[in-house]
Every structure is written in C-alpha cells, then in structure tokens.
Design a protein around this motif. Structure first.
Motif, PDB file in Angstrom:
ATOM      1  N   VAL B  64       0.837  -1.201   0.000  1.00  0.00           N
ATOM      2  CA  VAL B  64       0.000   0.000   0.000  1.00  0.00           C
ATOM      3  C   VAL B  64       0.876   1.257   0.000  1.00  0.00           C
ATOM      4  N   VAL B  98      -0.251   8.227   3.856  1.00  0.00           N
ATOM      5  CA  VAL B  98      -1.092   7.023   3.879  1.00  0.00           C
ATOM      6  C   VAL B  98      -0.658   6.102   5.024  1.00  0.00           C
ATOM      7  N   ILE B 102      -3.081   4.998   8.052  1.00  0.00           N
ATOM      8  CA  ILE B 102      -3.396   3.605   8.404  1.00  0.00           C
ATOM      9  C   ILE B 102      -3.008   3.336   9.860  1.00  0.00           C
ATOM     10  N   THR B 120      -3.471  -4.113   7.417  1.00  0.00           N
ATOM     11  CA  THR B 120      -2.614  -3.574   6.354  1.00  0.00           C
ATOM     12  C   THR B 120      -2.857  -4.322   5.046  1.00  0.00           C
ATOM     13  N   PHE B 123      -5.957  -2.989   3.512  1.00  0.00           N
ATOM     14  CA  PHE B 123      -5.743  -1.689   2.864  1.00  0.00           C
ATOM     15  C   PHE B 123      -5.069  -1.855   1.506  1.00  0.00           C
ATOM     16  N   PHE B 127      -6.719  -0.718  -2.026  1.00  0.00           N
ATOM     17  CA  PHE B 127      -6.022   0.215  -2.923  1.00  0.00           C
ATOM     18  C   PHE B 127      -5.783  -0.427  -4.292  1.00  0.00           C
ATOM     19  N   TYR B 241       0.374  -2.593  -6.156  1.00  0.00           N
ATOM     20  CA  TYR B 241      -0.313  -2.941  -4.915  1.00  0.00           C
ATOM     21  C   TYR B 241      -0.445  -4.452  -4.713  1.00  0.00           C
TER      22      TYR B 241
END
Lengths: 246, 326
Positions: B64, B98, B102, B120, B123, B127, B241
C-alpha cells in the motif's frame, strides 16, 4: 504530594475499589496494604492513568491528573512499576534503563550516561551489558526500579517490588529505597512483605474488598482489629485477644 | 553506522560490499539488472524494517505504501506533467501520509499483532482494486511514463549511472535507519516492540510513536515505489499494490535480521540471488522463486530467528567491552 480522593472503580457488578482516599506527603514512604484481591493494584492503575476511575479524583502537587494518559502523568513526575516485572527482554540492562532516561534526555549519549549512573547507584554496575532476560527475579525487580528512577520521576508507585525475594535481597532493596528517598524521592508502595513495610513505611493504608479500612503507622495497624480480621478472617481479632488473656 | 560485534558479521558485510562493488567490474548486464532490482526491493525491505523490525508492527500490506508512492508520482508526471523530482518528493510524502493514516486508524483502536497484519493487507487490497477501477489511475491498463532519459527526469540511459544512483539511495536509507536505531525515537520504538505497557509507564506516548513509525516507513516504501516506476516507466495495480510486493517487503528483513541496519539489505540480496539461481536452474518456471522463498523463510525462522545478522553475530564474537566500573 499525591492526594487521592474517593476513587472508585467497578468491573461489571464487582466493586473493585470504592471511595478510596489516601495522601502521600512529599518525602515520605507510604504503604498500601491489604489481602489478595483487595484492589491495591487496581488503585495503582487508576492513579497512574492506566485505567480511568469511575469516580473520584487524583491530584499530583495540587494539579488534577484524573484520567490523564500514563505518559502525561510520567512527564509530571509520577511513575509506577509493575507487580509482574516487565523488562524489555531483548535489550541490555543499560538500554532498558536508558528508555526511562530518554524522557528528559533526548540525546543518546546523555540518556546512556544517566542510565549507567542510575544503574550503578542501584548496584547494577556489573550487569549493565547483560541482556535483561538474563537477570534473576531480584535483578528484574531492581531494573524496574532503576528504569522508573531514570525517568526523573519524584514520586514512585512500587507494586510489590519485594515479592518473591529472599531475605538478604529484601534487606538490600530496603536499603536502596531508603537511600533513594533520602535523595528526595517519595514512595507509595504496595507490599506484602511485612518486614519491609514495618521498617520502611512511616504510614500505611489498608485496603480490604475495595474499601479503605484503616490508616496509621504500621505498628498500630498490625494491632488494629479490623486489619487483623481482614487478613485472618472474621472473629480472628477476638480469638487472638482471648488467647492473650488466657 | 553499525556496532559490529563479531567476525561473522564483519565477514558477512564485507562479502555484501564486495559483491555490490564487484558488479561494477563484472560488466554483465544480467548481473547488473538483477542487482538493480534487488536494490529497489532492499529500499522496500528497509521500509518494512522500521515498523516490523524496530517496532514489532508486522505489516502484511507494505504494497500500500509502495504502490501509493509509485502511483502518486506516475499520476503527477503523466496527467499533470510535473517534474520527476517533484513527483518523487510528492510520492514519498503521499506514502508517508497514507502510512500515518493507516497507523492512526489501526492504533487508535488498539489493533496489534496478526490483526494489524490483516488490516494492512486489507488496505493494500482495497487500494489495488481501486487502482484497477478508476480512470485517473489508468484503470486496468496502468500508467506509462514517457521515455525521456535525463537526470531531470530521473531516467538513466547508462545502467552504471542508474546502479550508482540506486546504490547511493540504499546507503542513504541505511544511514537514516542507523540514525533511527540510535535515536530516542528508535529506542522508544524498540521499547514498544518489547513491552508496550512498560513503555507507556515510562512516559512514552506509544500511539504517537507507532503512527510516526508508520509514516517514516511510508516514506521509505513510497521511495521504493517511485524508484520502480522510474526504472520500468510503467505500473499497474498488481505491480504496485500486489501482495507479492508485500511479501517481498517482509521476507528480506526477516531472513536478513529484522531491526538491524544491514539485515534487510543482506536478506534481500541473498534471497534474490537464490531466486535468480533457481530461475536459471529450473528454466524460468515463473513464480517458482516464491516457492523457494517460502522454504528459505521457514528454514530462517526455524534455525536463525534473528536472521543472517543474528546468525553471523554468533560466529567469532569480539571480546566484550570491559565494564568500566569495578
């Protein structure tokens, strides 16, 4: 220096501490006694900011600190140690103490110097490079004390620093605490080891089932019927008295 | 930049340095290209090392941060024609933001351990799906930078110059890591890793420290993402990602030695050597290097819990420094 008023905390339906009030004058050593489960540690966690009290107030040097986060309270000069020792196991003794010293010494060099100094004062000079995980229980208790001291805190809340120690170790740590007090520190200590309380504390409070049942000098407290009953069970005081007369 | 405490570590580091310098003299494009890739991953590994190594906050979604750095830079350059250096800084800043976000969200609610890893990961996946869906990220077809070699575009026609540039960045990030390690921030981060309650009692605002660590990690991770973009001039959602990025981020530090300055770099280099060797031997079966990584990871966790650096530390330890007090 520390004034606690009507502190209360319930867990579910259980009143762990109810309306506890105590005062710790500057430069004194005050004991907090009570049988297991009396609420002593809960009292400490509330005073040090680890749990929020349901009601009541905590004042440090006249400033209301009720419900402040632990790191704020530590910055104001009051710190707690843990009954179950909590070393940073992966670090050396010196690094452990330095974590405390960093609070007011932002440079590594200074923090390390303070850590070494505190370590030596507490008789841990030869252990500084050892990993904290290699310490004996007495060493770990001492490390708790050293770390707390390194933060520069003036009021130390000690949670059973002598539990599990042998008599010679207790004598050593009693000497250390007295020496630290003479250097201008104040103590509030939870303790089961009566030998230590009797020789150290000027006054003590007794907590039973969450309620403060007595306050006075340790010598008076051991004769207080309410205290005897709290420890030895209902009617114990009377039985003892009868034994004395017999 | 690092306290060496054994002959083993000294040898290990000398070998790594010799290899990194040796690449200049071998003049083999294969080795050079391979090492260039490894260096970018090393930056990502150093990013994971800040949170996972020092702070004990094991993230399973460092993609991420990597992806956010890469996408931020790519969007700025492709869509808005921003200079590559400015885009680089913006990518780092955005990834740091970011990361901080988070962290702030997760730590506010006391998420820790494997739950933090899951947060995580979630996320990173969100993303990734977003990047594949929206137009401004190029959707499924990704984003392509214009080929325009020149130092002002951070594009290097000469591989040797590129290699030197990346090597310099790795050294810089290692220096920053060493600085963190020996600073108050680093000491606090390690204290949080070792025992959070004790840390709080000692006056540490553990929430702030953890969020800060995520932001710093974000900055390093974003940098790695931007470097990838500048090298390949192309990213899409799974490159930026994808979960393979997250795996690469954590596997190097764990094998090399988490919470050390050299560990992440050594681990990454070692793993890539093994992976590359396997690829050559096993005639390019794609994805097989990850199988091998898994085997190496399991062995590493079983036999050297402190990684290569920890293992080397046990070989020929230097004499303990004398205790200054009697």
């Amino acid at each position: 220096m520390l004034e606690v008023e009507n502190l209360s905390k319930s867990f579910g339906g259980l009143k762990a501490v109810s309306n506890a009030t105590l005062q710790v004058p500057e430069g004194s050593i005050v004991g907090l006694l009570g049988p297991n489960g009396a609420g002593k540690t809960t009292c400490f966690t509330m005073i040090a900011g680890f749990t929020k009290p349901d009601s009541g107030s905590v004042r440090l040097r006249g400033k209301d600190i009720t419900g402040l986060a632990p790191h704020h309270i530590c910055n104001l000069g009051m710190i707690r140690t843990f009954q179950i020792v909590q070393p940073f196991a992966g670090l050396t003794v010196e690094e452990n103490i330095a974590v405390g010293a960093y609070l007011h010494h932002h440079e590594r060099k200074e923090a390390m110097a303070v850590a070494r100094d505190v370590g030596k004062r507490l008789g841990m000079g030869t252990l500084l490079d050892r990993p904290a995980s290699a310490l004996t229980i007495a060493g770990r208790k001492r490390l708790e004390l050293a770390r707390a001291l390194a933060t520069g805190a003036k009021l130390l809340l000690l949670d059973e620093v002598m539990a599990g120690l042998i008599p010679t170790e207790i004598n050593e740590i009693v000497g250390i605490i007295r020496q630290i007090r003479d250097e201008g520190h104040t103590f509030l200590m939870i303790e089961h080891v009566m030998q230590a309380v009797m020789s150290l504390a000027e006054t003590a409070y007794v907590l039973n089932q969450g309620v403060m049942i007595a306050h006075g000098t340790p010598r008076d407290l051991v004769r207080d019927p309410a205290v005897v009953e709290a420890y030895l069970g209902h009617g114990a005081a009377q039985r003892l008295q009868e034994d004395d007369h017999a | 930049m690092m306290k060496l405490n054994s002959t083993g570590q000294l040898v290990l580091i000398l070998v790594a340095v010799a290899y990194l310098l040796g690449v200049y003299f071998i003049s083999s494009p294969v080795w050079m290209g391979f090492t260039i890739n490894a260096l970018i991953v090393a930056v990502l590994a150093l990013s994971w090392n800040v949170t996972g190594g020092f702070g004990g906050l094991s993230s399973f979604g460092h993609a991420v941060l990597y992806g956010t750095g890469a996408y931020t830079s790519a969007i700025l350059q492709v869509t808005y024609g921003v200079n590559a250096w400015v885009a680089l800084v913006a990518g780092i800043a955005m990834a740091a933001a970011v990361g901080g976000f988070i962290g702030a969200l997760a730590f506010r609610y006391g998420v820790k351990g494997s739950y933090f890893a899951l947060v995580t990961l979630a996320f990173a996946e969100v993303f990734r799906i977003c990047a594949a869906s929206f137009d401004f990220t190029g959707g499924g077809s990704g984003l392509q930078l214009k080929l325009a070699p020149g130092i002002s575009n951070i594009q290097f026609a000469d591989r040797t110059v590129l290699y030197t540039f990346l090597l310099a960045i790795v050294v810089l990030v290692m220096l920053l890591t060493a600085w963190i390690k020996y600073s108050r921030f680093g000491a606090y981060l390690v204290a949080v890793r070792e025992n959070e309650d004790a840390a709080r009692a000692l006056g540490i605002d553990t929430y702030r420290i953890k969020v800060l660590a995520m932001a710093v990690s974000g900055a390093f991770g974003g940098l790695a993402g931007v470097l990838y973009l500048q090298l390949w001039l192309f990213i899409d959602s799974s490159i930026a990602y994808g979960s393979s990025v997250s795996i690469e981020a954590l596997i190097g530090p764990i094998i090399g030695g988490a919470g050390t300055v050299w560990g992440p770099v050594l681990g990454t280099l070692g793993l890539h050597l093994i992976g590359e060797g396997a690829k050559t031997l096993l005639s390019n079966a794609p994805g097989l290097n990850f199988v091998l990584y898994a085997v190496v990871l399991i062995c590493a966790l079983r036999f050297m819990p402190n990684g290569l650096v920890g293992l080397a530390g046990r070989i020929g330890p230097f004499a303990k420094k004398e205790s200054k007090d009697a």
